[in-house]
Design an enzyme around this catalytic site. Structure first.
Site, PDB file in Angstrom:
ATOM      1  N   GLU A   1       1.611   2.623 -13.368  1.00  0.00           N
ATOM      2  CA  GLU A   1       0.155   2.793 -13.323  1.00  0.00           C
ATOM      3  C   GLU A   1      -0.462   3.063 -14.689  1.00  0.00           C
ATOM      4  O   GLU A   1      -1.607   2.685 -14.959  1.00  0.00           O
ATOM      5  CB  GLU A   1      -0.206   3.937 -12.369  1.00  0.00           C
ATOM      6  CG  GLU A   1       0.054   3.644 -10.901  1.00  0.00           C
ATOM      7  CD  GLU A   1       1.460   3.984 -10.448  1.00  0.00           C
ATOM      8  OE1 GLU A   1       1.701   3.972  -9.228  1.00  0.00           O
ATOM      9  OE2 GLU A   1       2.322   4.270 -11.319  1.00  0.00           O
TER      10      GLU A   1
ATOM     11  N   GLY B   1       2.947   2.006  -5.940  1.00  0.00           N
ATOM     12  CA  GLY B   1       2.923   2.485  -4.572  1.00  0.00           C
ATOM     13  C   GLY B   1       4.215   2.226  -3.835  1.00  0.00           C
ATOM     14  O   GLY B   1       4.591   2.982  -2.933  1.00  0.00           O
TER      15      GLY B   1
ATOM     16  N   ALA C   1       0.355  -1.407  -5.345  1.00  0.00           N
ATOM     17  CA  ALA C   1      -0.951  -1.562  -4.715  1.00  0.00           C
ATOM     18  C   ALA C   1      -1.477  -2.979  -4.934  1.00  0.00           C
ATOM     19  O   ALA C   1      -0.977  -3.730  -5.775  1.00  0.00           O
ATOM     20  CB  ALA C   1      -1.927  -0.538  -5.280  1.00  0.00           C
TER      21      ALA C   1
ATOM     22  N   GLU D   1       6.426   5.020  -4.792  1.00  0.00           N
ATOM     23  CA  GLU D   1       5.929   6.225  -4.141  1.00  0.00           C
ATOM     24  C   GLU D   1       6.286   6.240  -2.654  1.00  0.00           C
ATOM     25  O   GLU D   1       6.571   7.297  -2.087  1.00  0.00           O
ATOM     26  CB  GLU D   1       4.409   6.320  -4.324  1.00  0.00           C
ATOM     27  CG  GLU D   1       4.025   6.656  -5.759  1.00  0.00           C
ATOM     28  CD  GLU D   1       2.538   6.556  -6.003  1.00  0.00           C
ATOM     29  OE1 GLU D   1       1.920   7.590  -6.336  1.00  0.00           O
ATOM     30  OE2 GLU D   1       1.981   5.448  -5.871  1.00  0.00           O
TER      31      GLU D   1
END
Length: 255
Positions: A129, A106, A61, A109
């Site tokens: 994270e 991300g 992110a 993911e």
């Protein structure tokens, strides 16, 4: 635009284009959702490759953007974040992630949303994270544990550590490791082969597997049974069986 959809020979490439690290900011997330839904709708897209370029898949992110968000802002954004990734996971066609360089947070993911993952020898994957005082928020706690099992997923999520391609392969986080320069070509070849297959049967197989993983076995069997019977109404089924009887296995040509 930070994401592009390029279509050739039945294969749609969702290409991330936000240099230098393909950080997944809000605009990129929204564009990803838009193009994933377009790829799902388009008849000329029969399989999909997710690709970040030769050097990096996606490093995660946009932390600077996230740092400026408070609790109220993220309450309003978290669902849209997940929905953008879910749109990729729900493309009703074969999807392969072509992973080079970093696929973190991300980025990891996003790779988890694919049906198959081909990684370069230079790839590094992980869910860091926890090192920010957070947990994965774009599906990582759910898709990673379903893919590699809860204990291995907890190790990666609890520690935030990165794994190289060889360990990712051993964990089952990726499915194939190839030289970095061959990642996209091999991913495209995987997708192109399936793009020539029976589109409705491939959709049925994907939906049956994914639904079964999310529910009890009786419900999964019912989904499988309904798709199986329904495929007997398709031209592809007629074509495939006729070819098998007349020419032998593996020679059918599908529209």
């Amino acid at each position: 635009m930070t994401v592009h959809l390029e279509v050739a020979e039945g294969v749609g490439t969702l290409r991330l284009a936000r240099p230098p690290m393909n950080a997944l900011d809000v605009a990129t997330q929204d564009r990803l959702k838009e193009l994933a839904e377009e790829a799902a709708r388009r008849d000329d897209v029969r399989a999909v490759v997710i690709y970040g370029g030769e050097k990096v898949f996606a490093a995660g992110a946009d932390i600077k953007e996230m740092q400026a968000m408070d609790h109220a802002a993220m309450v309003g954004r978290a669902r849209a974040l997940q929905d953008s990734f879910t749109a990729v996971a729900r493309i009703p066609k074969p999807v392969v992630a072509a992973v080079t360089g970093y696929a973190l947070g991300g980025g990891c993911e996003l790779a988890l949303c694919a049906d198959y993952r081909i990684a370069g020898e230079n790839a590094k994957l992980g869910q860091p994270e926890i090192l920010l005082g957070l947990i994965p928020g774009a599906g990582g706690t759910q898709r990673l544990s379903r893919l590699i099992g809860p204990s291995k997923a907890k190790d990666l999520i609890f520690t935030g550590r990165q794994v190289r391609a060889d360990e990712a392969l051993a964990l089952g986080l990726v499915d194939r490791v190839v030289p970095a320069g061959e990642v996209y070509a091999q991913a495209h070849a995987w997708a192109a082969k399936l793009a020539q297959g029976p589109a409705i049967a491939l959709r049925a197989a994907k939906e049956s597997i994914d639904t079964g993983l999310e529910t009890d076995i009786d419900t999964g069997l019912a989904v499988e049974r309904n798709w199986f019977a329904g495929l007997f109404a398709t031209e592809d089924r007629e074509r495939g069986m006729r070819s098998f009887v007349e020419e032998g296995p593996g020679k059918a040509k599908f529209l």
